[in-house]
Design a protein around this motif. Structure first.
Motif, PDB file in Angstrom:
ATOM      1  N   LYS A  28      53.320  57.865  52.772  1.00 42.33           N
ATOM      2  CA  LYS A  28      53.107  57.326  54.114  1.00 42.33           C
ATOM      3  C   LYS A  28      51.969  56.319  54.034  1.00 42.33           C
ATOM      4  CE  LYS A  28      51.754  58.505  58.851  1.00 42.33           C
ATOM      5  NZ  LYS A  28      51.300  59.577  59.777  1.00 42.33           N
ATOM      6  N   HIS A  83      52.491  61.733  50.552  1.00 44.89           N
ATOM      7  CA  HIS A  83      52.593  62.500  51.797  1.00 44.89           C
ATOM      8  C   HIS A  83      53.240  63.855  51.505  1.00 44.89           C
ATOM      9  CE1 HIS A  83      53.067  63.116  56.124  1.00 44.89           C
ATOM     10  NE2 HIS A  83      54.330  63.477  55.893  1.00 44.89           N
ATOM     11  N   TYR A  85      57.026  55.076  55.943  1.00 42.22           N
ATOM     12  CA  TYR A  85      57.352  56.036  54.881  1.00 42.22           C
ATOM     13  C   TYR A  85      58.244  55.389  53.821  1.00 42.22           C
ATOM     14  CZ  TYR A  85      55.744  59.466  58.320  1.00 42.22           C
ATOM     15  OH  TYR A  85      54.993  60.171  59.231  1.00 42.22           O
TER      16      TYR A  85
END
Length: 339
Positions: free
Chosen positions: A231, A236, A272
């Motif tokens: 991210k 992440h 993302y």
């Protein structure tokens, strides 16, 4: 046969030394429908190199580079070794059933053994473990040269094996000397195939508009790979579920990592991306997520994942043991009956 399933997770960036592995999986079964009573699978670097089962009673190569570098006498020896183990496994299952107060039903006795070799440091490690009905039964501790068991039913076996110091010496010699020597031979036979690098195709998939995103990579080789979500350029972990590396039928591998964005608006999806890294390859494969990502989950992907699991289970005839063990087959010593 000389050795076999362990998965390395290296620090993938840049070139790295390779840890090679030789593993053998022996599986004896009782009352399993449409499955041989005894199966042996040998693997180098998680690539199947040979196979034996009680239906054919014949050891055979599974890679061209193994067949080219071995002769008829080699396969006659392998067949004889496997046939001997086959007889021992029949007795092992009967003994295990008595120990656990069992009569009929489906039962599996498994034996995994082999070694690893670091081609840079030349360090070698041996390992061996037994399992019964999908659970740990007995494992050999190389440091103490003793057997460890989590179940009382294996205590008799532990004492029997440890009391035979000649047997222990043979086992240690095989795992630290003979097995690594064979592993180095096999790696030299198949170096061009084993050391190749094949990048995967990567897809972003979603079953429904409200389900998690599935980042799927397939067709890569070797299995020393990593995949994760980022991210804003940072790794992440929230809402992330990573899958196992699984084999494909063509000798390559597949893996996936899922991301739950149910609480994130589509306008923020482009923060993302999914990153795939392959050992020995400096360039990552980065796939960015955005609000127009195609939301479908092809049946072929589901079938591929299931086929990978079935391939691993059927070829090796094994349950998933604790990840720290990752491998197996019996050392060829004078005492092949372990129970």
């Amino acid at each position: 046969m000389k050795a076999f399933i362990f998965f390395l997770l290296l620090g993938i960036q840049g070139a790295a030394a390779v840890t090679h592995s030789l593993k053998y999986f022996l599986t004896g079964s009782s009352q399993v429908p449409n499955f041989p009573e005894f199966v042996v699978v040998g693997m180098v670097d998680d690539v199947q190199i040979d196979y034996y089962d009680s239906n054919t009673e014949k050891a055979e190569p599974k890679q061209d580079w193994i067949a080219r570098n071995t002769d008829q006498q080699y396969w006659e020896r392998e067949t004889a070794n496997c046939w001997g183990s086959q007889q021992a496994f029949k007795a092992n299952i009967d003994t295990a059933k008595q120990r656990f107060n069992q009569t009929g039903g489906v039962h599996l006795y498994q034996w995994m053994y082999g070694c690893e070799w670091d081609d840079e440091t030349n360090e070698v490690k041996g390992f061996e473990q037994d399992g019964y009905d999908g659970k740990d039964f007995l494992s050999f501790d190389m440091k103490t040269e003793t057997f460890i068991t989590p179940v009382p039913q294996a205590i008799v076996t532990k004492h029997k094996l440890e009391s035979n110091r000649g047997f222990i010496a043979q086992k240690v010699n095989y795992l630290t000397q003979i097995c690594p020597d064979w592993l180095k031979k096999y790696v030299s036979y198949g170096r061009s195939s084993l050391m190749r690098k094949v990048l995967p195709s990567v897809s972003l998939l979603q079953k429904t508009s409200s389900s998690q995103f599935h980042c799927h990579a397939t067709g890569f080789y070797p299995n020393r790979a990593e995949m994760f979500w980022r991210k804003d350029g940072e790794e992440h972990h929230e809402g992330v579920v990573k899958g196992e590396i699984l084999p494909n039928n063509d000798g390559t591998f597949q893996m996936s990592v899922d991301l739950d964005l149910s609480s994130v608006t589509p306008e923020d999806w482009d923060k993302y991306d999914c990153v795939f890294q392959l050992s020995g390859v400096n360039e990552d494969i980065v796939t960015r997520l955005n609000k127009v990502t195609k939301k479908e989950f092809p049946v072929g992907v589901v079938v591929g994942v299931i086929a990978g699991l079935l391939l691993l289970a059927v070829i090796a005839g094994v349950y998933m043991w604790q990840k720290k063990y990752k491998g197996f087959k019996p050392t060829n010593t004078s005492d092949t009956s372990s129970t």
